[in-house]
Scaffold this active site. Structure first.
Site, PDB file in Angstrom:
ATOM      1  NE  ARG A   1      -2.024  -1.731   3.548  1.00 27.10           N
ATOM      2  CZ  ARG A   1      -2.443  -1.880   4.793  1.00 27.10           C
ATOM      3  NH1 ARG A   1      -3.652  -1.454   5.119  1.00 27.10           N
ATOM      4  NH2 ARG A   1      -1.687  -2.451   5.714  1.00 27.10           N
TER       5      ARG A   1
ATOM      6  CE  LYS B   1       0.794  -2.323   9.566  1.00 27.43           C
ATOM      7  NZ  LYS B   1      -0.404  -2.506  10.441  1.00 27.43           N
TER       8      LYS B   1
ATOM      9  CE1 TYR C   1      -5.392   2.491  10.373  1.00 25.32           C
ATOM     10  CE2 TYR C   1      -4.276   1.987   8.303  1.00 25.32           C
ATOM     11  CZ  TYR C   1      -5.441   2.239   9.016  1.00 25.32           C
ATOM     12  OH  TYR C   1      -6.644   2.228   8.360  1.00 25.32           O
TER      13      TYR C   1
ATOM     14  CG  HIS D   1      -2.111  -0.706  15.257  1.00 21.49           C
ATOM     15  ND1 HIS D   1      -3.452  -0.762  15.563  1.00 21.49           N
ATOM     16  CD2 HIS D   1      -2.037  -0.632  13.907  1.00 21.49           C
ATOM     17  CE1 HIS D   1      -4.169  -0.726  14.457  1.00 21.49           C
ATOM     18  NE2 HIS D   1      -3.342  -0.650  13.440  1.00 21.49           N
TER      19      HIS D   1
ATOM     20  CD  GLU E   1      -3.550   3.267  15.534  1.00 19.20           C
ATOM     21  OE1 GLU E   1      -2.661   3.234  16.407  1.00 19.20           O
ATOM     22  OE2 GLU E   1      -3.349   3.597  14.349  1.00 19.20           O
TER      23      GLU E   1
ATOM     24  CG  ASP F   1      -2.280  -4.470  13.237  1.00 20.52           C
ATOM     25  OD1 ASP F   1      -1.070  -4.680  13.092  1.00 20.52           O
ATOM     26  OD2 ASP F   1      -3.077  -4.397  12.290  1.00 20.52           O
TER      27      ASP F   1
END
Length: 372
Positions: free
Chosen positions: A15, A75, A94, A96, A118, A270
């Site tokens: 991505r 990510k 993101y 996490h 998130e 995650d």
């Protein structure tokens, strides 16, 4: 503002933080965008497509991090990327963090402004930047589970939907949120016997109204989880507490009592996973077995379908990227309390309560970080 997009380097992550149409939106607003060479090739968007909309191509990630005022990724930054962050630089991706002490410590030390997709919220209490990837992961979870139920892939050899005269597989979905809803949709479509467990009666009513009698809804208790998991062919874990570690709802002891050759798919990995026996895996090596139960715990599931995932994610992130670029991070966060909820680490301080609680850090109110 100068916005930079590095190529993703997590295993089998194709991505990209900004697609060419979103770059054009930024350039049209007077911003400058630098893209690492080859950042979009995994979804069929080469350097020429970015140059055509006004982006500047740079040779490597070092050039992106050196120049950019805001880095937009998909990510969480890997260790080498975290080492390139600098004080005051915006990181929008993101993260996490609740299950990742090493990353959190590196981000604290960097002094950067880290806004996590998130934990950005919506006025209705949703998670608008997590939702599109949860939709993808929920659908993929059934696809992955069906694959590993095949005997050749380690499962006990059941067809998810059965055939006339043969029972379908029993699929248990723990959590009726976005992941669970989309997992239910695909599992029912494949003809499985589907049971969804949730502790919120309103969620169960919504799912009942949406899917009708083919779906079995169960109020989630420890007893219910144990009874249904022991009889399941496929269990999908889709629980989420925003910003915090996922609760361990399925114990190691329960895994040991499940059917040999059954499959668990932990979409919550995650955030640490909701099965006690879960540990993160990759697309290169996606499964392992505990007590004859196959565990699929890939931490970037939507990366398996990067064309779909990248466009869906970009559709959701664009308004926030534009807001941050147009106003600067302080003004954007002051004006939008829901975007402010995305601030996880700022200037060496942890600014999300769930992250601080999960990892044992002192918590700093985002408003104090903005005032500093």
């Amino acid at each position: 503002m100068l916005i930079g997009v590095p190529k993703e380097i997590k295993v089998h992550e194709y991505r990209v933080g900004l697609t060419p149409p979103n770059v054009q939106e930024l350039v049209d607003r007077g911003h400058e965008v630098v893209i690492e060479h080859g950042a979009g090739v995994g979804i069929g968007m080469g350097d020429a497509a970015y140059e055509a909309v006004g982006a500047r191509i740079v040779p490597d990630a070092e050039a992106v991090f050196e120049q950019a005022e805001m880095v937009v990724k998909v990510k969480e930054p890997q260790a080498g990327e975290r080492a390139m962050l600098r004080p005051g630089q915006i990181l929008f991706t993101y993260l996490h963090l609740a299950a990742d002490k090493a990353q959190t410590e590196d981000l604290i030390q960097s002094g950067s402004v880290c806004i996590a997709y998130e934990t950005v919220t919506s006025p209705t209490g949703g998670l608008p930047l997590l939702a599109p990837m949860s939709e993808v992961a929920g659908r993929l979870s059934v696809q992955a589970g069906a694959y590993y139920l095949e005997k050749a892939h380690g499962g006990h050899g059941v067809l998810l939907g059965g055939v006339p005269g043969v029972d379908p597989a029993k699929v248990v979905v723990i959590g009726g949120g976005v992941v669970g809803t989309h997992a239910v949709h695909i599992a029912l479509g494949m003809g499985a016997d589907v049971w969804v467990l949730d502790r919120n009666p309103e969620v169960l009513r919504r799912l009942w109204a949406q899917f009708g009698r083919p779906l079995n809804t169960v109020f989630s208790t420890r007893d219910a989880i144990e009874r249904h998991c022991m009889m399941a062919d496929l269990v999908i874990g889709g629980v989420l507490i925003p910003g915090a570690s996922a609760p361990k709802l399925v114990s190691a002891g329960l895994i040991g009592r499940m059917r040999p050759g059954s499959v668990v798919v932990d979409v919550a990995i995650d955030q640490g996973g909701c099965f006690e026996t879960s540990r993160p895996t990759t697309h290169d090596d996606p499964v392992y077995t505990v007590d004859d139960v196959i565990h699929y715990c890939v931490a970037n599931m939507p990366g398996a379908v990067p064309k779909t995932s990248a466009v869906a994610l970009n559709n959701a992130t664009l308004p926030y990227v534009l807001n941050l670029a147009d106003k600067g991070w302080k003004q954007a966060l002051e004006d939008d309390p829901h975007l402010r909820n995305g601030l996880n680490v700022c200037d060496g301080r942890v600014t999300h309560p769930a992250v601080a609680e999960s990892l044992g850090y002192d918590y700093t109110e985002p408003s104090l970080a903005l005032a500093a």
